[in-house]
Design an enzyme around this catalytic site. Sequence first.
Site, PDB file in Angstrom:
ATOM      1  N   LEU A 101      31.654 -28.124 -27.954  1.00 48.87           N
ATOM      2  CA  LEU A 101      32.139 -29.247 -28.765  1.00 48.87           C
ATOM      3  C   LEU A 101      33.504 -29.047 -29.409  1.00 48.87           C
ATOM      4  O   LEU A 101      34.048 -29.974 -29.990  1.00 48.87           O
ATOM      5  CB  LEU A 101      31.108 -29.584 -29.851  1.00 48.87           C
ATOM      6  N   ASN A 118      35.058 -29.092 -17.428  1.00 47.66           N
ATOM      7  CA  ASN A 118      34.079 -29.629 -18.368  1.00 47.66           C
ATOM      8  C   ASN A 118      33.219 -30.665 -17.658  1.00 47.66           C
ATOM      9  O   ASN A 118      33.652 -31.283 -16.689  1.00 47.66           O
ATOM     10  CB  ASN A 118      34.819 -30.308 -19.534  1.00 47.66           C
ATOM     11  N   HIS A 120      31.168 -34.193 -18.535  1.00 52.69           N
ATOM     12  CA  HIS A 120      30.972 -35.224 -19.551  1.00 52.69           C
ATOM     13  C   HIS A 120      29.843 -36.144 -19.080  1.00 52.69           C
ATOM     14  O   HIS A 120      29.833 -36.566 -17.919  1.00 52.69           O
ATOM     15  CB  HIS A 120      32.267 -36.025 -19.751  1.00 52.69           C
ATOM     16  N   GLU A 190      23.439 -33.999 -13.670  1.00 50.62           N
ATOM     17  CA  GLU A 190      24.147 -32.769 -14.072  1.00 50.62           C
ATOM     18  C   GLU A 190      23.547 -31.554 -13.369  1.00 50.62           C
ATOM     19  O   GLU A 190      24.278 -30.720 -12.819  1.00 50.62           O
ATOM     20  CB  GLU A 190      24.067 -32.590 -15.592  1.00 50.62           C
TER      21      GLU A 190
HETATM   22  C1  GRF Z   1      25.387 -32.367 -21.331  1.00 52.35           C
HETATM   23  O1  GRF Z   1      24.893 -33.661 -21.277  1.00 52.35           O
HETATM   24  C2  GRF Z   1      26.830 -32.320 -20.906  1.00 52.35           C
HETATM   25  O2  GRF Z   1      27.194 -33.363 -20.082  1.00 52.35           O
HETATM   26  C3  GRF Z   1      27.569 -32.459 -22.202  1.00 52.35           C
HETATM   27  O3  GRF Z   1      26.783 -31.801 -23.153  1.00 52.35           O
HETATM   28  C4  GRF Z   1      25.416 -31.837 -22.757  1.00 52.35           C
HETATM   29  C5  GRF Z   1      24.894 -30.449 -22.866  1.00 52.35           C
HETATM   30  O4  GRF Z   1      23.495 -30.419 -22.695  1.00 52.35           O
HETATM   31  N1  GRF Z   1      28.923 -31.979 -22.091  1.00 52.35           N
HETATM   32  P1  GRF Z   1      22.764 -29.028 -22.519  1.00 52.35           P
HETATM   33  O5  GRF Z   1      23.052 -28.220 -23.785  1.00 52.35           O
HETATM   34  O6  GRF Z   1      23.286 -28.384 -21.307  1.00 52.35           O
HETATM   35  O7  GRF Z   1      21.308 -29.366 -22.413  1.00 52.35           O
END
Ligand code: GRF
Length: 206
Positions: A101, A118, A120, A190
């Site tokens: 973050l 990154n 998103h 993801e």
């Molecule tokens: C994910 O949704 C990613 O896209 C974003 O932050 C979230 C992280 O989730 N950048 P996690 O901690 O991997 O479960």
Amino acid sequence: MCFARFIYLCAYFVFMRRYIAILASGSGSNAENIINYFEKNNQVKIALLLSNKENAGVLERARRLDVPSVVVPKNDWETGEKVMTLLRQYQIDFIVLAGFLLQIPEILLRAYPHKIINIHPALLPKFGGKGMYGNKVHEAVVAANEKESGITVHYVNEHYDEGEIIFQTKCEILPEDFPEDVAKKVHALEYAYFPKIIEQVTGNDT
Ligand code: GRF
């Protein structure tokens, strides 16, 4: 195998292997998925996990999965010098942000051009920028009555979520979907795609 070929293969693995640092501030389900994906990979090693939060769930995951982890407090991300020292110490070639973050310091951007990526959880350039993370993104997507969302993998530059886009893929949003439903669909994308994109990006840099 002849001796010369053996030496060649040893040299190949030593010099061609890419060392990756994952940066994460949260639960780390993506980090875990990436670590598992590359566990037996000879070309990519997840060598380090950095977090800015000492109570982040991702640290427990890294311990369980045997990946070295270090907490670098928020203040030390401003200059980035401590981070640079760690990245050098672990011989890091690429940096992957998986739910990280904080702003990436200038010193890292200069040291790793086109080597910081990154993910998103939406289709950039929509629903990005400072403060757009986690469930806030999915809430905004649902509030805007979007018919689709998805993931964006992009290079990192000095502006939040504005670096060059590497990859996007979509999922459908149904009228009855809550932000939590969208989150589930996006997380599935993801897990399916992010490690593969990392593999492609880190293999294409020679
Ligand atoms: C994910 O949704 C990613 O896209 C974003 O932050 C979230 C992280 O989730 N950048 P996690 O901690 O991997 O479960």
